[in-house]
Design a protein around this motif. Structure first.
Motif, PDB file in Angstrom:
ATOM      1  N   GLY A  26       0.792  -1.131  -0.044  1.00 26.33           N
ATOM      2  CA  GLY A  26       0.117   0.072   0.015  1.00 26.33           C
ATOM      3  C   GLY A  26       0.764   1.525   0.113  1.00 26.33           C
ATOM      4  N   LEU A  27       1.963   1.219   0.736  1.00 27.78           N
ATOM      5  CA  LEU A  27       2.892   2.267   0.772  1.00 27.78           C
ATOM      6  C   LEU A  27       3.434   2.609  -0.463  1.00 27.78           C
ATOM      7  CD1 LEU A  27       4.731   1.957   4.273  1.00 27.78           C
ATOM      8  CD2 LEU A  27       2.881   3.813   3.480  1.00 27.78           C
ATOM      9  N   ILE A  28       4.013   1.416  -1.136  1.00 30.63           N
ATOM     10  CA  ILE A  28       4.491   1.546  -2.562  1.00 30.63           C
ATOM     11  C   ILE A  28       3.667   1.976  -3.595  1.00 30.63           C
ATOM     12  CG2 ILE A  28       5.489   0.060  -4.477  1.00 30.63           C
ATOM     13  CD1 ILE A  28       6.750  -1.563  -2.264  1.00 30.63           C
ATOM     14  N   GLY A  29       2.381   1.490  -3.376  1.00 31.42           N
ATOM     15  CA  GLY A  29       1.491   2.169  -4.267  1.00 31.42           C
ATOM     16  C   GLY A  29       1.119   3.638  -4.008  1.00 31.42           C
ATOM     17  N   PHE A  30       1.028   4.072  -2.802  1.00 32.53           N
ATOM     18  CA  PHE A  30       0.680   5.415  -2.515  1.00 32.53           C
ATOM     19  C   PHE A  30       1.976   6.376  -3.142  1.00 32.53           C
ATOM     20  CE2 PHE A  30       1.491   9.062   0.434  1.00 32.53           C
ATOM     21  CZ  PHE A  30       0.094   9.787   0.359  1.00 32.53           C
ATOM     22  N   VAL A  31       3.388   5.938  -3.033  1.00 29.65           N
ATOM     23  CA  VAL A  31       4.392   6.610  -3.705  1.00 29.65           C
ATOM     24  C   VAL A  31       4.166   6.635  -5.040  1.00 29.65           C
ATOM     25  CG1 VAL A  31       6.675   6.787  -3.895  1.00 29.65           C
ATOM     26  CG2 VAL A  31       5.597   6.124  -1.487  1.00 29.65           C
ATOM     27  N   ALA A  32       3.694   5.468  -5.596  1.00 32.32           N
ATOM     28  CA  ALA A  32       3.612   5.475  -7.208  1.00 32.32           C
ATOM     29  C   ALA A  32       2.517   6.499  -7.513  1.00 32.32           C
ATOM     30  CB  ALA A  32       3.171   4.179  -7.565  1.00 32.32           C
ATOM     31  N   THR A  42      -6.620   7.987  -4.422  1.00 24.44           N
ATOM     32  CA  THR A  42      -6.373   6.662  -4.751  1.00 24.44           C
ATOM     33  C   THR A  42      -5.179   6.117  -4.027  1.00 24.44           C
ATOM     34  OG1 THR A  42      -6.850   7.215  -7.298  1.00 24.44           O
ATOM     35  CG2 THR A  42      -5.636   5.312  -7.031  1.00 24.44           C
ATOM     36  N   GLY A  43      -4.373   7.142  -3.554  1.00 31.26           N
ATOM     37  CA  GLY A  43      -3.206   6.571  -2.801  1.00 31.26           C
ATOM     38  C   GLY A  43      -3.663   6.313  -1.522  1.00 31.26           C
ATOM     39  N   ILE A  44      -4.654   7.199  -1.028  1.00 37.66           N
ATOM     40  CA  ILE A  44      -5.126   6.847   0.513  1.00 37.66           C
ATOM     41  C   ILE A  44      -5.923   5.632   0.574  1.00 37.66           C
ATOM     42  CG2 ILE A  44      -6.697   7.806   2.093  1.00 37.66           C
ATOM     43  CD1 ILE A  44      -5.714  10.578   1.074  1.00 37.66           C
ATOM     44  N   GLY A  45      -6.659   5.323  -0.549  1.00 36.52           N
ATOM     45  CA  GLY A  45      -7.090   3.960  -0.630  1.00 36.52           C
ATOM     46  C   GLY A  45      -6.241   2.752  -0.512  1.00 36.52           C
ATOM     47  N   LEU A  46      -5.169   2.908  -1.239  1.00 36.94           N
ATOM     48  CA  LEU A  46      -4.380   2.001  -1.314  1.00 36.94           C
ATOM     49  C   LEU A  46      -3.847   1.671   0.153  1.00 36.94           C
ATOM     50  CD1 LEU A  46      -2.446   2.641  -4.671  1.00 36.94           C
ATOM     51  CD2 LEU A  46      -3.879   0.709  -4.264  1.00 36.94           C
ATOM     52  N   LEU A  47      -3.484   2.817   0.677  1.00 33.94           N
ATOM     53  CA  LEU A  47      -2.944   2.742   2.155  1.00 33.94           C
ATOM     54  C   LEU A  47      -3.893   2.036   3.157  1.00 33.94           C
ATOM     55  CD1 LEU A  47      -1.151   5.988   2.893  1.00 33.94           C
ATOM     56  CD2 LEU A  47      -0.191   3.905   2.548  1.00 33.94           C
TER      57      LEU A  47
END
Length: 68
Positions: A26-32, A42-47
């Motif tokens: 989730g953190l990697i997705g947030f950074v991406a 979108t990033g917050i949802g991944l986190l």
């Protein structure tokens, strides 16, 4: 609950790494998402999804939840 008193330190490290894997992804997705310039939600949802995934893995191990 499983007997956690007789677990070696290496097993604890392995278990912690497995439990935190969804949150790490989730953190990697947030950074991406931030690097790609997409919507911040979108990033917050991944986190959030990663944190819930980690909680589910821990709850499943300790047999906590409605299905136990």
């Amino acid at each position: 609950m499983p007997d956690d008193n007789n677990i070696s330190e290496g097993e604890w490290v392995r278990r912690i790494l497995i439990w935190t894997l969804p949150l790490d992804l989730g953190l990697i997705g947030f950074v991406a998402v931030l690097l790609a310039g997409w919507e911040l939600w979108t990033g917050i949802g991944l986190l959030i999804a990663g944190a819930l995934g980690s909680l589910m893995l821990i709850g499943n191990h300790y047999r906590i939840g409605p299905d136990r």
